[in-house]
Scaffold this active site. Structure first.
Site, PDB file in Angstrom:
ATOM      1  N   LYS A  41       3.385   6.871   4.495  1.00 52.09           N
ATOM      2  CA  LYS A  41       2.452   5.878   3.965  1.00 52.09           C
ATOM      3  C   LYS A  41       2.981   4.494   4.288  1.00 52.09           C
ATOM      4  O   LYS A  41       4.145   4.192   4.027  1.00 52.09           O
ATOM      5  CB  LYS A  41       2.285   6.025   2.443  1.00 52.09           C
ATOM      6  CG  LYS A  41       1.245   5.055   1.871  1.00 52.09           C
ATOM      7  CD  LYS A  41      -0.157   5.466   2.273  1.00 52.09           C
ATOM      8  CE  LYS A  41      -1.180   4.345   2.055  1.00 52.09           C
ATOM      9  NZ  LYS A  41      -1.149   3.316   3.109  1.00 52.09           N
ATOM     10  N   THR A  42       2.117   3.677   4.852  1.00 51.70           N
ATOM     11  CA  THR A  42       2.490   2.319   5.224  1.00 51.70           C
ATOM     12  C   THR A  42       2.054   1.329   4.144  1.00 51.70           C
ATOM     13  O   THR A  42       1.241   1.630   3.277  1.00 51.70           O
ATOM     14  CB  THR A  42       1.831   1.916   6.556  1.00 51.70           C
ATOM     15  OG1 THR A  42       0.399   2.004   6.402  1.00 51.70           O
ATOM     16  CG2 THR A  42       2.276   2.823   7.681  1.00 51.70           C
ATOM     17  N   GLY A  43       2.597   0.127   4.244  1.00 50.70           N
ATOM     18  CA  GLY A  43       2.177  -0.975   3.386  1.00 50.70           C
ATOM     19  C   GLY A  43       2.304  -2.266   4.161  1.00 50.70           C
ATOM     20  O   GLY A  43       3.302  -2.477   4.860  1.00 50.70           O
ATOM     21  N   SER A  94       0.801  -1.232   0.000  1.00 52.73           N
ATOM     22  CA  SER A  94       0.000   0.000   0.000  1.00 52.73           C
ATOM     23  C   SER A  94       0.829   1.276   0.000  1.00 52.73           C
ATOM     24  O   SER A  94       0.276   2.361  -0.166  1.00 52.73           O
ATOM     25  CB  SER A  94      -0.981   0.003   1.182  1.00 52.73           C
ATOM     26  OG  SER A  94      -2.084  -0.832   0.900  1.00 52.73           O
TER      27      SER A  94
END
Length: 297
Positions: free
Chosen positions: A234-236, A65
């Site tokens: 932003k994480t994933g 993501s």
């Protein structure tokens, strides 16, 4: 005069050596930290847009993501390049709200056949809650993946590969590996976004959403709590593989320090043999190493 010039050269060399030692020490700490871990870890840091430190920073990792950030940025750039008047609200149907994928937006509007959603709400779902349907809506608004890639090329982005939509990845999990980036490329993209890309209504909204994002509190954000630093990120997060390992756990962003300095950081962890909390703790420890090195410089 020769003596003065000589003294200046010595002073410059001493400063240069001090800088090298300072960031060399950060690199050594990071190398030592990742060496014995049961995971593939890549880290890249850019301080004040100039000094770069990377450990396994040039290899390609699945973004997961995190890739919603370059998609949003490409959407903003494409809209600006085309001087397009963007609608305040977006019309969505059930076809846009696919089942069996992570989508808080779909869950909220599950009873509706047709909905009108504010554009900034769709961006918020995508960037703050990693909503897969919202991300694909942004791709559609950008004109499709070909236009997303064209926008990234206009931004001078290399090493960030945006290939498949969330719907395509959901149909074939192997495609997750094609949406990849090197930590160094992502840190560079974050640096461009934080310091170079002109602010428009959309880019300001992207920054606001990333700086107020509550997800990933135990990753990059954890050691920054209470420091006065502002993190936009932003994480994933990937799925569990058949052998019980975690496909990938990521976090990437920019940090504005109270004294006016800044740095960008990307931490990608692939094929982790640890639990989710343990893997997130690795990212937090790397974040702490970098923060302490930068403020101590």
């Amino acid at each position: 005069m020769k003596k003065i010039v000589g003294m200046l050269l010595v002073a410059i060399m001493m400063v240069a050596c001090s800088d090298a030692d300072r960031y060399g020490a950060m690199r050594k700490q990071l190398e030592d930290f990742v060496r014995d871990k049961d995971a593939e870890i890549g880290v890249a840091v850019i301080v004040d847009g100039v000094d770069t430190v990377e450990v396994n920073g040039r290899g390609q990792f699945p973004m997961l993501s995190v890739y919603k950030f370059p998609i949003a940025l490409a959407f903003a750039d494409g809209a600006q390049a085309g001087a397009e008047m963007l609608p305040d609200t977006i019309t969505l149907t059930r076809d846009d709200l696919l089942p069996d994928t992570y989508s808080p937006m779909r869950d909220r509007y599950a009873s509706c056949d047709t909905i009108r959603v504010p554009l900034n709400e769709v961006l918020a779902y995508s960037l703050q809650q990693s909503d897969n349907n919202a991300s694909d809506v942004i791709v559609r608004l950008a004109g499709g993946m070909d236009r997303v890639r064209a926008a990234l090329r206009r931004l001078g982005v290399e090493g960030v590969n945006v290939v498949s939509t969330e719907a395509e990845m959901h149909a074939d999990n192997a495609l997750c590996y094609r949406n990849s980036a090197s930590p160094l490329a992502m840190a560079r993209l974050m640096d461009r976004f934080a310091a170079e890309i002109p602010e428009t209504g959309i880019t300001r909204e992207i920054k606001r959403l990333m700086e107020t994002c509550a997800t990933g509190a135990d990753r990059l954000a954890k050691p920054l709590s209470g420091t006065g630093a502002v993190l936009g990120h932003k994480t994933g997060t990937g799925f569990t593989l058949p052998d019980g390992r975690l496909m990938a756990v990521n976090d990437a962003g920019y940090v504005n320090l109270p004294d006016g300095r800044r740095y960008t950081i990307a931490v990608f962890i692939e094929n982790s043999g640890y639990s989710m909390p343990e893997t997130e703790a690795l990212i937090a420890e790397i974040s702490e190493i970098v923060y302490n090195a930068v403020i101590g410089a």
